[in-house]
Design a protein around this motif. Structure first.
Motif, mmCIF file in Angstrom:
data_model
loop_
_atom_site.group_PDB
_atom_site.id
_atom_site.type_symbol
_atom_site.label_atom_id
_atom_site.label_comp_id
_atom_site.label_asym_id
_atom_site.label_seq_id
_atom_site.Cartn_x
_atom_site.Cartn_y
_atom_site.Cartn_z
ATOM 1 N N LEU A 238 0.778 -1.079 -0.061
ATOM 2 C CA LEU A 238 -0.140 0.067 0.029
ATOM 3 C C LEU A 238 1.083 1.185 -0.132
ATOM 4 C CD1 LEU A 238 -3.084 0.582 0.146
ATOM 5 C CD2 LEU A 238 -2.764 0.764 2.745
ATOM 6 N N ALA A 239 1.974 1.360 0.743
ATOM 7 C CA ALA A 239 2.889 2.329 0.829
ATOM 8 C C ALA A 239 3.607 2.491 -0.562
ATOM 9 C CB ALA A 239 3.777 2.134 2.008
ATOM 10 N N ALA A 240 4.103 1.470 -1.104
ATOM 11 C CA ALA A 240 4.856 1.652 -2.213
ATOM 12 C C ALA A 240 3.827 2.025 -3.556
ATOM 13 C CB ALA A 240 5.116 0.127 -2.642
ATOM 14 N N VAL A 241 2.500 1.746 -3.254
ATOM 15 C CA VAL A 241 1.626 2.286 -4.636
ATOM 16 C C VAL A 241 1.386 3.551 -4.513
ATOM 17 C CG1 VAL A 241 -0.523 1.656 -5.305
ATOM 18 C CG2 VAL A 241 0.578 -0.339 -4.640
ATOM 19 N N THR A 242 1.189 4.097 -3.034
ATOM 20 C CA THR A 242 0.903 5.492 -2.840
ATOM 21 C C THR A 242 2.113 6.262 -2.674
ATOM 22 O OG1 THR A 242 0.653 5.050 -0.665
ATOM 23 C CG2 THR A 242 -1.515 4.827 -2.095
ATOM 24 N N LYS A 243 3.297 5.892 -3.266
ATOM 25 C CA LYS A 243 4.477 6.331 -2.783
ATOM 26 C C LYS A 243 4.452 7.933 -2.648
ATOM 27 C CE LYS A 243 9.145 6.791 -4.373
ATOM 28 N NZ LYS A 243 9.811 7.562 -5.541
ATOM 29 N N GLY A 244 4.695 8.727 -1.774
ATOM 30 C CA GLY A 244 4.934 10.113 -1.716
ATOM 31 C C GLY A 244 3.795 10.791 -1.187
ATOM 32 N N SER A 245 2.761 9.861 -1.292
ATOM 33 C CA SER A 245 1.381 10.617 -0.817
ATOM 34 C C SER A 245 1.193 10.739 0.915
ATOM 35 C CB SER A 245 0.229 9.688 -1.031
ATOM 36 O OG SER A 245 0.189 8.452 -0.401
ATOM 37 N N PHE A 246 0.207 11.178 1.570
ATOM 38 C CA PHE A 246 0.105 11.322 2.801
ATOM 39 C C PHE A 246 0.117 9.963 3.490
ATOM 40 C CE2 PHE A 246 -2.476 12.277 6.654
ATOM 41 C CZ PHE A 246 -1.655 13.077 7.198
ATOM 42 N N LEU A 247 -0.639 9.055 2.775
ATOM 43 C CA LEU A 247 -0.624 7.738 3.213
ATOM 44 C C LEU A 247 0.451 7.062 3.503
ATOM 45 C CD1 LEU A 247 -2.942 5.541 4.307
ATOM 46 C CD2 LEU A 247 -2.674 4.653 1.781
ATOM 47 N N ASP A 248 1.450 7.045 2.314
ATOM 48 C CA ASP A 248 2.757 6.539 2.604
ATOM 49 C C ASP A 248 3.581 7.125 3.531
ATOM 50 O OD1 ASP A 248 5.049 5.273 1.565
ATOM 51 O OD2 ASP A 248 5.628 6.996 0.448
#
Lengths: 349, 369
Positions: free
Chosen positions: A153-163
């Motif tokens: 999940l973190a890799a897919v949303t890399k750079g986002s708030f979630l990540d």
């Protein structure tokens, strides 16, 4: 492949032998006389010799270990023979003849006899192992499932708030010692707030799978939390790395859907190092989750090791060290064999 | 005025910009070209000149990244940049497909070649695995892989380099795309294999009548394959025209430099191999004026420091209308013949002199009549 496996098993056995020899030597190098320890404070020299014979340790002479070289080697020989053939305790033949009713049979593979607990090491380890195995299994399932899931999940949303949140939180958890998490779960969740019943180990035979699993939850979470934080970060790194691979670009260029690119192509390659890590981590946890077991008072290998250490119960310590070592070596072999199934380049090449 | 047939692929003012913390990297800055079916365009340039970035943009591979792509990419009249992600995904591999430089890293090491071909076919065709497999075997056979029904179960590492690239080509053409982009398809291969792969590509292009973009830094490949050539420097086209014209009468000093850097094995040993001095500019802070001017040996021939201050427009060259160049030099052809050619191919100069002599003789003869 078969020849490779056989060779690996031989090397593994040789490593175990070497490890046990080193362990023996180390214990002999310690300044504590186990016979004195077993005999107690007010112990006459005669009683001490008696205790020594019962333990099966070679004579120490006065004051110093004069048989330093001979001692561990000789003891190790007896120990190794016991593993192959089995032994009888007390170790000294005269003592056995004097009191045949007290003789204990220890069938092969015999890991020794604890005069402190008056039981064979095999029995003690046999009781502790299922507990540790259960905790380790529950923990490994938790940390791999959530670790990989959150990592992806973190890799897919890399750079986002979630990540950023995931990376930050995992670093935060990673920094927490497991005695903190364990104590927190036990004291607050179980005792003060009564959110979850106080866990106590119940085997599947005694309480069924449900009870077994529910009792394992808190210790497993405690143990898994630390590893999970690491796995989140590793999975994230591995997936990001494999997403940059040429073959992932090829997969996209073919017109595959994003999900298929991720799960069939990118994650597949990232799994290889994760399987290696998971195998070795699982093996090391099998050697005893000392802190977790102590906090929740689960009588596993870790707790056994701690009490054996406190009581200077050498046979038990040696037995645990060997078993933990055997797990790591076995896991290594299994991971290497698994590799051949995961990576076709290893299989054929 | 007759309406020209709409080209199959028409790229108009394509810009690919990457925002970075230090500023915007203009990897491609205003690229335009047309390509018909059955024709081949060679895009030439050094590493970092924007060749691969531009072609990735045609495939929409920058979607989901931070890249800002603008302009128009018309494929058969459809603007690819206006398609939704899902529609663009459906175009990939079916209408446009791509072959990459290193076939070993471009194929997934954990799946068999057959699996990857079948996958490529089944994304765009509702067929059973069996039918897809038959199609994959057919394609592998077509690209010249022996025993394709057996080799289909092999993993990429069990193939040789040339066979892997053949398999990549098979995968690229399995859906019969109208446009095939080959990104340095022979760079990672042995010289002997390179020629085979190029031949194969040409054969298949004729058979499938697809448009082909071949990206390369090897002018030999261009000479062999391309109908048109587009020379790129620092994200822009600096010379564009028919292959033969560009290779024989280049009008931009950068193209001269590329030609000078090609070793000629069979040629005169007096010919010198002249590398282009310096290295490609940073696309974050490209040079003012003509991006090539810091490395250009002929900038002094342009009056008034124009090369440094003003970006030359892409204009029609001095010889034919289809030849475009981006250079301030007013008489490039004569500089090329008098200064560049003698260094790199002395024997060609003699030919040109002889040609001119016969031309003149013919003119004279005509004049005398």
């Amino acid at each position: 492949m078969l020849a490779y496996v056989i060779r690996r098993i031989f090397v593994g056995v040789a490593m175990l032998l070497a490890m046990s020899l080193v362990t023996f030597t180390l214990f002999f190098a310690s300044p504590v006389d186990p016979a004195q320890y077993a005999c107690g404070k007010n112990c006459s020299p005669v009683q001490r010799e008696q205790a020594r014979k019962a333990l099966g340790y070679p004579s120490r002479g006065e004051g110093v270990w004069e048989s330093n070289i001979k001692g561990p080697a000789e003891m190790w020989g007896t120990f190794a023979k016991g593993i192959v053939k089995g032994r009888q305790f007390p170790a000294d033949e005269e003592l056995r003849k004097a009191a045949p009713e007290n003789v204990v049979d220890c069938a092969a593979p015999c890991f020794g006899y604890s005069t402190y607990s008056i039981r064979t090491v095999n029995e003690m380890v046999g009781e502790a192992l299922p507990v540790t195995f259960s905790i380790a299994l529950a923990a490994v399932i938790l940390w791999i499932f959530f670790g990989v899931l959150i990592g992806v999940l973190a890799a897919v949303t890399k750079g986002s708030f979630l990540d950023r949140g995931i990376v930050g939180t995992s670093l935060f958890l990673y920094a927490f010692p497991s005695f903190f998490i364990g104590t927190f779960l036990l004291t607050y969740i179980s005792i003060k707030w009564s959110l979850y019943p106080l866990p106590s180990y119940t085997s599947i035979a005694d309480g069924g799978v449900g009870t077994w699993a529910s009792n394992l939850l808190l210790p497993a979470v405690t143990l898994a939390m630390l590893y999970m934080a690491g796995y989140v970060r590793m999975t994230r790194a591995f997936v990001l790395e494999s997403q940059a691979e040429d073959y992932v670009r090829t997969a996209r260029a073919k017109g595959l859907a994003t999900r298929k690119v991720l799960f069939k192509h990118a994650l597949r390659a990232a799994l290889t190092p994760l399987v290696t890590m998971a195998g070795l981590d699982f093996a090391s946890v099998l050697g005893g989750a000392i802190i977790t077991e102590s906090i929740f008072n689960f009588n596993g290998l870790g707790k056994l090791a701690v009490s054996a250490n406190t009581n200077y119960d050498l046979p038990v310590l040696i037995g645990i060290v060997l078993i933990a070592g055997a797990f790591v070596i076995t896991a290594n072999i299994i991971v290497d064999i698994l590799y051949a199934f995961i990576d076709p380049r290893v299989r054929v090449g | 005025m007759s309406t020209a047939p709409t080209p199959y692929l028409s790229v108009q003012d394509l810009k690919v910009h990457f925002p970075t913390p230090d500023g915007i990297v203009k990897a491609t800055d205003g690229l335009s070209f047309d390509l018909e079916r059955g024709k081949t365009l060679g895009i030439v340039g050094e590493s970092g000149s924007g060749k691969s970035v531009s072609s990735s943009a045609i495939l929409g591979l920058h979607r989901g990244s931070s890249a800002q792509v603008s302009g128009h990419i018309l494929l058969d009249g459809v603007d690819l940049l206006e398609l939704s992600n899902e529609d663009m995904r459906k175009m990939r591999g079916r209408d446009v497909s791509m072959i990459f430089q290193d076939p070993l890293s471009a194929m997934h090491p954990y799946y068999t070649v057959g699996n990857q071909l079948v996958e490529a076919y089944r994304v765009h065709n509702k067929v059973t695995k069996k039918e897809a497999r038959a199609r994959a075997v057919e394609m592998l056979d077509r690209v010249g892989i022996p025993n394709p029904d057996k080799r289909i179960g092999d993993y990429p590492h069990q193939f040789s380099g040339g066979m892997r690239q053949r398999a990549m080509i098979a995968m690229g053409l399995i859906n019969d795309p109208g446009l095939l982009i080959a990104d340095e398809p022979t760079t990672a291969l042995d010289v002997t294999v390179q020629a085979q792969i190029l031949d194969l590509l040409q054969d298949l292009q004729r058979e499938f009548n697809s448009a082909v973009i071949i990206i390369t830094h090897d002018l030999g490949v261009v000479a062999e394959m391309a109908d048109d050539v587009l020379v790129m420097y620092a994200g822009r086209a600096v010379e564009h025209g028919p292959c033969k014209e560009i290779l024989t009468h280049p009008e931009m000093p950068y193209t001269w430099g590329l030609l000078s850097s090609v070793p000629d094995v069979s040629g005169d040993t007096n010919a010198r191999l002249l590398p282009i001095p310096g290295s490609p500019p940073s696309l974050l802070n490209p040079p003012t004026g003509c991006a090539f001017h810091p490395r250009c040996l002929h900038r002094d021939k342009v009056p008034g420091d124009l090369c440094r201050t003003e970006l030359p427009p892409l204009v029609v060259g001095t010889r034919i209308g289809s030849h475009l160049k981006r250079c301030h030099l007013s008489d490039p052809d004569s500089i090329y013949e008098s200064e560049v050619l003698p260094e790199i191919a002395p024997d060609l100069v003699d030919e040109i002199v002889a040609d001119k002599a016969t031309d003149n003789a013919a003119d004279d003869a005509e004049g005398a009549r």
